[in-house]
Design an enzyme around this catalytic site. Structure first.
Site, mmCIF file in Angstrom:
data_model
loop_
_atom_site.group_PDB
_atom_site.id
_atom_site.type_symbol
_atom_site.label_atom_id
_atom_site.label_comp_id
_atom_site.label_asym_id
_atom_site.label_seq_id
_atom_site.Cartn_x
_atom_site.Cartn_y
_atom_site.Cartn_z
ATOM 1 N N GLY A 32 0.838 -1.193 0.000
ATOM 2 C CA GLY A 32 0.000 0.000 0.000
ATOM 3 C C GLY A 32 0.873 1.243 0.000
ATOM 4 N N GLY A 33 0.308 2.306 0.533
ATOM 5 C CA GLY A 33 1.037 3.579 0.572
ATOM 6 C C GLY A 33 2.291 3.509 1.417
ATOM 7 N N GLY A 57 25.210 13.387 -28.276
ATOM 8 C CA GLY A 57 24.693 13.907 -27.009
ATOM 9 C C GLY A 57 25.291 13.178 -25.818
ATOM 10 N N ALA A 58 25.671 11.931 -26.050
ATOM 11 C CA ALA A 58 26.223 11.151 -24.945
ATOM 12 C C ALA A 58 27.587 11.703 -24.512
ATOM 13 C CB ALA A 58 26.335 9.690 -25.352
HETATM 14 C C1 HXC Z 1 -3.523 -4.527 12.299
HETATM 15 C C2 HXC Z 1 -2.431 -6.351 11.491
HETATM 16 C C3 HXC Z 1 -2.247 -5.730 10.255
HETATM 17 C C4 HXC Z 1 -2.761 -4.425 10.087
HETATM 18 C C5 HXC Z 1 -1.357 -7.673 10.155
HETATM 19 N N1 HXC Z 1 -1.873 -7.551 11.391
HETATM 20 N N2 HXC Z 1 -1.583 -6.572 9.431
HETATM 21 N N3 HXC Z 1 -3.067 -5.752 12.509
HETATM 22 N N4 HXC Z 1 -3.373 -3.857 11.134
HETATM 23 N N5 HXC Z 1 -2.619 -3.751 8.956
HETATM 24 C C6 HXC Z 1 -1.817 -8.535 12.446
HETATM 25 C C7 HXC Z 1 -2.618 -9.793 12.157
HETATM 26 O O1 HXC Z 1 -3.970 -9.614 12.514
HETATM 27 C C8 HXC Z 1 -1.918 -10.806 13.009
HETATM 28 O O2 HXC Z 1 -2.374 -10.648 14.342
HETATM 29 C C9 HXC Z 1 -0.485 -10.361 12.987
HETATM 30 O O3 HXC Z 1 -0.493 -9.007 12.584
HETATM 31 C C10 HXC Z 1 0.358 -11.146 12.001
HETATM 32 O O4 HXC Z 1 -0.315 -11.180 10.759
HETATM 33 P P1 HXC Z 1 -0.518 -12.532 9.945
HETATM 34 O O5 HXC Z 1 -1.560 -12.246 8.930
HETATM 35 O O6 HXC Z 1 -0.736 -13.677 10.868
HETATM 36 O O7 HXC Z 1 0.922 -12.672 9.290
HETATM 37 P P2 HXC Z 1 1.304 -13.228 7.877
HETATM 38 O O8 HXC Z 1 0.530 -14.493 7.602
HETATM 39 O O9 HXC Z 1 2.775 -13.273 7.864
HETATM 40 O O10 HXC Z 1 0.762 -12.117 6.848
HETATM 41 C C11 HXC Z 1 1.315 -10.817 6.850
HETATM 42 C C12 HXC Z 1 0.475 -9.893 5.959
HETATM 43 C C13 HXC Z 1 -1.018 -9.951 6.377
HETATM 44 C C14 HXC Z 1 0.634 -10.330 4.504
HETATM 45 C C15 HXC Z 1 1.067 -8.492 6.096
HETATM 46 O O11 HXC Z 1 -1.118 -9.795 7.795
HETATM 47 C C16 HXC Z 1 -1.845 -8.901 5.736
HETATM 48 O O12 HXC Z 1 -2.239 -9.024 4.552
HETATM 49 N N6 HXC Z 1 -2.155 -7.833 6.490
HETATM 50 C C17 HXC Z 1 -2.960 -6.750 5.995
HETATM 51 C C18 HXC Z 1 -2.191 -5.922 5.052
HETATM 52 C C19 HXC Z 1 -2.960 -4.713 4.607
HETATM 53 O O13 HXC Z 1 -3.888 -4.821 3.789
HETATM 54 N N7 HXC Z 1 -2.647 -3.580 5.226
HETATM 55 C C20 HXC Z 1 -3.283 -2.353 4.935
HETATM 56 C C21 HXC Z 1 -2.594 -1.857 3.647
HETATM 57 S S1 HXC Z 1 -3.154 -0.305 3.187
HETATM 58 P P3 HXC Z 1 -2.509 -11.900 15.328
HETATM 59 O O14 HXC Z 1 -2.981 -11.285 16.614
HETATM 60 O O15 HXC Z 1 -3.455 -12.850 14.714
HETATM 61 O O16 HXC Z 1 -1.125 -12.466 15.416
HETATM 62 C C22 HXC Z 1 -2.084 0.666 3.939
HETATM 63 C C23 HXC Z 1 -2.348 2.073 3.670
HETATM 64 C C24 HXC Z 1 -1.137 2.879 3.944
HETATM 65 O O17 HXC Z 1 -1.217 0.284 4.598
HETATM 66 C C25 HXC Z 1 -1.406 4.205 3.365
HETATM 67 C C26 HXC Z 1 -0.256 5.096 3.528
HETATM 68 C C27 HXC Z 1 -0.493 6.351 2.780
#
Ligand code: HXC
Length: 510
Positions: free
Chosen positions: A171-172, A406-407
């Site tokens: 994401g961002g 140019g290079a």
């Molecule tokens: C809160 C989160 C989290 C999040 C993971 N966790 N991402 N908690 N916010 N964004 C937590 C899970 O619930 C889990 O908690 C623990 O972290 C580990 O995650 P797992 O899924 O068990 O790990 P893994 O299988 O290794 O997968 C990792 C992952 C996946 C691929 C990153 O967790 C995932 O897809 N997370 C969401 C990613 C996402 O969509 N983020 C938002 C992106 S948008 P527990 O308690 O069960 O251990 C964004 C916008 C930014 O970021 C904008 C900036 C401008």
């Protein structure tokens, strides 16, 4: 509470904080081939020098029962310590706590340590391993990201900013590393993308794996988003230490000088024969670079991307230099869109941080082709010109063989403000190669006449002497003398003071 109990409480709280999300989560991280934030920091810093800040800070969210899930430090370790005895700041996302996701509190910790780095003029390193915005915090988390990006931009060109992506970065969240000066990635355990494979599949119906979309290989060799690829976390930390060794602490400081045992007068007979007789034959420019720098130690930047141009750090007489060089053994060393982007960004980094530039030029021109033209080689190719022209650090150029059209101009020619322009006797400085020139000038010649005309053109223009007659080349040197000549040039220009006209900022073609 007795004194003893108070001391014990601190020890317990420290131990609890250091455990992050707990043993189970740490085991999971290890099983995936990654290290924890604290293990990475241990490897990054000189032993015993790391000082942690804000260890007991916790998030302030109550939604989703979050008030019952508070962990000291809130999933980010920040602080400072020494790398080779020099002050460096760090923040490291702790995946064991809510997947390293960014809370408002997290962002505040990062901003606090960045402010310290800016105020005290030292590099900042970000170790990224995070699920992105903390979902439970909504817009507060997005605001945190925005505030970090703003701080990254304010710090750009003031202190070196280094990112390592050591796990997910999606994401961002990718934009903080993208703004920083150098991005490290680890093979198989890291990935960066704006939208992941699932979203891509639903929008464009393309099937792609995480690795192909945003793994270390993809970003190091195809997109150019990353600069370095490490086998694992430990190697990444070692590489960051090495990189820091070439960089000044901030834009007002000089780069760190190391004692030099490699003679500054060293001549190398081997250099006399690296360039082939036939000017169309390739050779490896890295051989020349490695032969002339201190102790053959070349820290290449983006070694897998746009390999037709080489960028990297080395030392000459103990002082760091930035090297830009065409690579005749890759696409004949032509400049294409990727090469221009790669080298321009490197030149601008060196200029921002007082690192003199040495350019080795052997380039037949910009790459012809429909995809290059439509892809914007005009605007992208202009970036390298722009970067060299605006750079006020010492600029030393060595023409090893052909520099056409140019290079010739773009590769730090005299006309872009280079301070010392050297050429080997094998230099060929012309508008274009003899074949092309004769084709245009004398269309109707017989084969024999054409061959004669090519020979004459070569004799007249494919040499460095015409340019030397005009002072565009200062000196024609024997290859064996390259190291002492470059070091003399660096010494001659070491107190260079040039200021570009005052302005808010230039408008580099982006
Ligand atoms: C809160 C989160 C989290 C999040 C993971 N966790 N991402 N908690 N916010 N964004 C937590 C899970 O619930 C889990 O908690 C623990 O972290 C580990 O995650 P797992 O899924 O068990 O790990 P893994 O299988 O290794 O997968 C990792 C992952 C996946 C691929 C990153 O967790 C995932 O897809 N997370 C969401 C990613 C996402 O969509 N983020 C938002 C992106 S948008 P527990 O308690 O069960 O251990 C964004 C916008 C930014 O970021 C904008 C900036 C401008």
């Amino acid at each position: 509470m007795t004194l003893e109990e108070k001391y014990k409480l601190l020890q317990e709280k420290n131990a609890q904080a250091e455990l992050g999300g707990g043993k189970e989560k740490i085991d999971k991280i290890h099983a995936s081939g990654r290290k924890t934030a604290r293990e990475r920091i241990d490897e990054l810093y000189d032993a015993g020098t790391f000082v942690e800040l804000d260890k007991f800070v916790v998030h302030q969210t109550t939604d989703f029962d979050m008030d019952k899930q508070k962990i000291s430090g809130d999933g980010i370790v920040t602080g400072y310590g020494n790398i080779d005895g020099r002050l460096v700041y760090v923040f490291a996302q702790d995946f064991s706590v809510f997947g390293g996701s960014l809370s408002r509190t997290n962002a505040n910790k990062i901003i606090k340590v960045m402010d310290l780095a800016l105020k005290n003029g030292a590099p900042i390193i970000g170790l990224n391993d995070s699920g992105g915005a903390r979902i439970q915090e909504g817009v507060k988390s997005l605001a945190g990201y925005g505030d970090i990006f703003y701080k990254n931009v304010m710090a750009s060109g003031v202190i070196p900013q280094i990112s390592a992506v050591l796990g997910p970065c999606a994401g961002g969240a990718v934009y903080s590393p993208a703004i920083t000066d150098f991005v490290f990635m680890t093979k198989k355990t890291s990935y960066m993308f704006v939208t992941g494979p699932d979203v891509i599949k639903s929008v464009t119906h393309e099937n792609v794996t995480k690795e192909d979309l945003g793994g270390a290989n993809t970003h190091n060799s195809k997109s150019g988003v990353a600069h370095f690829k490490a086998d694992d976390d430990q190697q990444a930390m070692m590489m960051i230490r090495e990189l820091i060794g070439f960089l000044p602490s901030n834009n007002m400081a000089d780069p760190p000088v190391k004692p030099c045992t490699d003679s500054t007068h060293r001549k190398e007979e081997k250099l006399q024969t690296i360039i082939p007789d036939d000017s169309n034959k390739p050779y490896d420019m890295k051989e020349i670079i490695e032969t002339v720098i201190d102790d053959k130690i070349f820290f290449e930047v983006q070694p897998f991307f746009a390999q037709n141009i080489i960028t990297g750090f080395a030392r000459m007489g103990g002082k760091p230099v930035g090297i830009v060089a065409n690579q005749p053994s890759m696409l004949a060393g032509v400049i294409d869109i990727d090469a221009s982007n790669k080298a321009a960004r490197f030149v601008r980094f060196c200029d921002a941080f007082n690192i003199p530039l040495i350019t080795f030029a052997d380039v037949p021109g910009y790459l012809p082709g429909v995809s290059q033209e439509i892809g914007g080689i005009i605007k992208h190719g202009a970036k390298l010109l722009y970067a060299y022209a605006e750079a006020t650090v010492p600029k030393i150029t060595l023409i090893t063989r052909k520099v056409y059209g140019g290079a010739y101009i773009v590769m730090a020619s005299k006309h872009l403000g280079a301070d010392v322009n050297l050429s080997y006797p094998t230099g060929e400085i012309a508008v274009m190669g003899a074949d092309g020139a004769v084709n245009i000038l004398y269309r109707d010649m017989s084969k024999k006449e054409r061959e004669k005309a090519i020979e004459e053109f070569k004799k007249m223009f494919c040499n460095p002497y015409k340019a030397a007659e005009h002072g565009y080349v200062d000196e024609i040197i024997m290859p064996r003398d390259t190291r002492p000549k470059l070091i003399q040039s660096l010494e001659m220009t070491q107190n260079k003071r040039v200021n570009n006209p005052p302005r808010k900022h230039g408008n580099i073609p982006l």
